[in-house]
Design a protein around this motif. Structure first.
Motif, PDB file in Angstrom:
ATOM      1  N   CYS A  32      -4.303   1.659  -9.465  1.00  0.00           N
ATOM      2  CA  CYS A  32      -5.576   0.939  -9.404  1.00  0.00           C
ATOM      3  C   CYS A  32      -6.702   1.948  -9.578  1.00  0.00           C
ATOM      4  CB  CYS A  32      -5.756   0.182  -8.097  1.00  0.00           C
ATOM      5  SG  CYS A  32      -7.114  -1.025  -8.215  1.00  0.00           S
ATOM      6  N   TRP A  76      -5.863  -3.843  -3.379  1.00  0.00           N
ATOM      7  CA  TRP A  76      -5.134  -4.309  -4.567  1.00  0.00           C
ATOM      8  C   TRP A  76      -3.733  -3.702  -4.591  1.00  0.00           C
ATOM      9  CZ3 TRP A  76      -2.800  -2.498  -9.017  1.00  0.00           C
ATOM     10  CH2 TRP A  76      -2.674  -3.380 -10.095  1.00  0.00           C
ATOM     11  N   LEU A 134       1.870   4.589  -5.424  1.00  0.00           N
ATOM     12  CA  LEU A 134       0.747   3.698  -5.691  1.00  0.00           C
ATOM     13  C   LEU A 134      -0.457   4.607  -5.901  1.00  0.00           C
ATOM     14  CD1 LEU A 134       1.479   1.317  -2.690  1.00  0.00           C
ATOM     15  CD2 LEU A 134       2.050   0.860  -5.086  1.00  0.00           C
ATOM     16  N   PRO A 143       1.765  -1.269 -14.231  1.00  0.00           N
ATOM     17  CA  PRO A 143       0.781  -2.250 -13.771  1.00  0.00           C
ATOM     18  C   PRO A 143      -0.531  -1.539 -13.435  1.00  0.00           C
ATOM     19  CG  PRO A 143       2.899  -2.678 -12.767  1.00  0.00           C
ATOM     20  CD  PRO A 143       3.044  -1.371 -13.490  1.00  0.00           C
ATOM     21  N   GLU A 193      -1.221  -5.013  -1.842  1.00  0.00           N
ATOM     22  CA  GLU A 193      -0.620  -6.311  -2.171  1.00  0.00           C
ATOM     23  C   GLU A 193       0.670  -6.128  -2.968  1.00  0.00           C
ATOM     24  OE1 GLU A 193      -3.576  -8.495  -4.265  1.00  0.00           O
ATOM     25  OE2 GLU A 193      -4.845  -8.839  -2.491  1.00  0.00           O
ATOM     26  N   ARG A 194       0.828  -4.982  -3.613  1.00  0.00           N
ATOM     27  CA  ARG A 194       2.004  -4.704  -4.445  1.00  0.00           C
ATOM     28  C   ARG A 194       2.933  -3.668  -3.806  1.00  0.00           C
ATOM     29  NH1 ARG A 194      -2.296  -6.354  -6.731  1.00  0.00           N
ATOM     30  NH2 ARG A 194      -2.274  -7.583  -8.665  1.00  0.00           N
ATOM     31  N   GLU A 201       5.617  -1.663  -1.395  1.00  0.00           N
ATOM     32  CA  GLU A 201       6.916  -1.906  -0.776  1.00  0.00           C
ATOM     33  C   GLU A 201       7.196  -0.797   0.230  1.00  0.00           C
ATOM     34  OE1 GLU A 201      10.013  -2.417  -3.636  1.00  0.00           O
ATOM     35  OE2 GLU A 201       8.871  -3.855  -4.861  1.00  0.00           O
ATOM     36  N   ARG A 224       4.595   3.063  -9.214  1.00  0.00           N
ATOM     37  CA  ARG A 224       4.806   1.615  -9.163  1.00  0.00           C
ATOM     38  C   ARG A 224       3.607   0.870  -9.729  1.00  0.00           C
ATOM     39  NH1 ARG A 224       8.335  -0.979  -6.437  1.00  0.00           N
ATOM     40  NH2 ARG A 224       8.665   0.596  -4.811  1.00  0.00           N
ATOM     41  N   ALA A 225       2.392   1.324  -9.401  1.00  0.00           N
ATOM     42  CA  ALA A 225       1.174   0.669  -9.883  1.00  0.00           C
ATOM     43  C   ALA A 225       0.012   1.633  -9.752  1.00  0.00           C
ATOM     44  CB  ALA A 225       0.895  -0.606  -9.097  1.00  0.00           C
TER      45      ALA A 225
END
Length: 430
Positions: A358, A389, A331, A376, A392-393, A395, A355-356
């Motif tokens: 921000c 943020w 992340l 993402p 929230e995504r 794991e 994974r994402a």
């Protein structure tokens, strides 16, 4: 200060431009050497009350606000702080009596005693400098560790402390304005896009780095990256003996993850052989080495997510190295004052490892243009909301990686503050 240095510059008029740590050190050193000193700082708030009081007591003149031509009249020497562009300052000099222009490193190096190991490059300078200093201390040597990291060399000269080895991190700003500085061993770790807001282009940036090697002699050692061999061998930029290194797996340290740190350890070892360090010595020292903060620093784990503080990653190349250091889903926290670099080239790596993402703070449009549709992607105005943020995504088993690929000056005073903010957020989550 050593007694024989006092009064060495008596009668010399010197101006120091910039009141950061190296500028303060240069001003105090010049005054101790007997020079008449004027310290110029564009932003009055950068001069602390404590330093102003000390400077006044020492007889140093402080002038704040825009730099004016009359401030340089009658000067014999001008010492530039890192980040001050020589061309802009030279434009203010008297046409018929231009002073000598040098860096704090050049000034201090003229009066320092001890064998010099100097380390430059775009990424990994601080880690490699710290590692070299640690290994030499492990060998029983008295070591000064500083330069562009932590303590300016000027402070060491002023202290009068003795050192067997001076292990110095050197920035392109410092190296560019050296005229006599000569290390016994110098290391170029790598080169990638950085400081394009300061240097005209990559060639000027490389030339600034290579100026560190320009005065080395046949008996000196230059440690250089193998991927630059063809280019460097064609330049004839130094008389030193050349040794080219690349990443190997001969040294292991769980506090130095990733292929880039394998390269850093190999470069450090090759430089340290000049001081009699063996592979066994290196391995023993690595067992007790502690990484400096804000460089792939493990903050802790909460809610199954490992937080990593890599706030010192201010370039795209350093972000790439961080992404390659983990085999867990990432992340990514990125964004800030963009300094250049090919973000689009990271797309395949992002797809495999991230994974994402921000973003937070400035340069949103630069990152979104390069990464939209790759992973993402979100944006928040600050790091606190960016972490929320991503959480929230998240794991179980993910890595929350702060590796911004930018300078910090949009939201923070420096990269350290940015890293400390991640620690604060982690503590609140925990």
């Amino acid at each position: 200060m050593r007694e024989e240095l006092k009064g060495r510059l008596a009668g010399t008029a010197a101006a120091v431009v910039g009141a950061g740590r190296s500028g303060q050190g240069a001003a105090l050193l010049l005054r101790a050497l007997g020079a008449n000193v004027r310290l110029l700082e564009a932003k009055a708030e950068n001069v602390s009350a404590d330093f102003a009081a000390r400077a006044t007591a020492e007889g140093i003149e402080i002038m704040t606000g825009p730099h004016l031509p009359e401030y340089f009249e009658g000067m014999d020497m001008v010492v530039l702080s890192p980040g001050v562009q020589a061309g802009k300052i030279r434009a203010l000099f008297p046409i018929d009596a231009a002073p000598e222009v040098i860096s704090e490193l050049e000034l201090s190096g003229r009066y320092a005693k001890g064998r010099v190991l100097a380390i430059t490059g775009t990424n990994g300078k601080t880690t490699t400098t710290a590692l070299c200093a640690h290994v030499l201390r492990h060998m029983g040597l008295r070591v000064f560790e500083g330069g562009n990291i932590g303590t300016p060399l000027a402070d060491h000269v002023l202290s009068g402390d003795e050192a067997d080895a001076l292990v110095l991190e050197v920035s392109s700003f410092q190296a560019q304005n050296c005229t006599t500085f000569r290390p016994e061993v110098a290391v170029l770790l790598n080169l990638s896009v950085d400081h394009q807001d300061f240097h005209a282009d990559m060639e000027e940036y490389l030339q600034a780095k290579l100026n560190l090697f320009a005065r080395m002699e046949d008996e000196d050692l230059a440690v250089l990256p193998a991927e630059m061999r063809d280019d460097l061998e064609s330049r004839h930029f130094t008389r030193a003996r050349l040794h080219f290194f690349e990443a190997t797996d001969r040294f292991e340290c769980d506090r130095l993850p990733g292929a880039h740190n394998q390269a850093n350890m190999e470069a450090a070892f090759q430089a340290l052989t000049r001081f009699g360090v063996t592979e066994r010595d290196m391995r023993e020292a690595l067992d007790t080495f502690v990484q400096h903060p804000h460089r792939l620093e493990r903050v802790g784990e909460t809610r199954g997510v490992l937080f990593i503080n890599d706030s010192k990653a201010t370039t795209v190349a350093s972000l790439k190295a961080a992404l390659e250091a983990f085999d867990r889903p990432i992340l990514l926290l990125a964004g800030g004052k963009y300094k250049g670099g090919d973000l689009e080239a990271l797309a395949p790596l992002l797809k495999r490892r991230v994974r994402a993402v921000c973003l937070f703070g400035d340069s949103r449009e630069v990152f979104e243009k390069a990464w939209t549709g790759i992973v993402p992607l979100g944006w928040e105005p600050n790091m606190q909301r960016a972490v929320e943020w991503l959480m929230e995504r998240a794991e179980q088993g993910d890595v929350m990686l702060l590796s911004p690929a930018t300078a910090s000056y949009d939201l923070y005073n420096n990269y350290k503050e940015r890293g400390e903010d991640l620690r604060r957020i982690f503590r609140e989550l925990s």
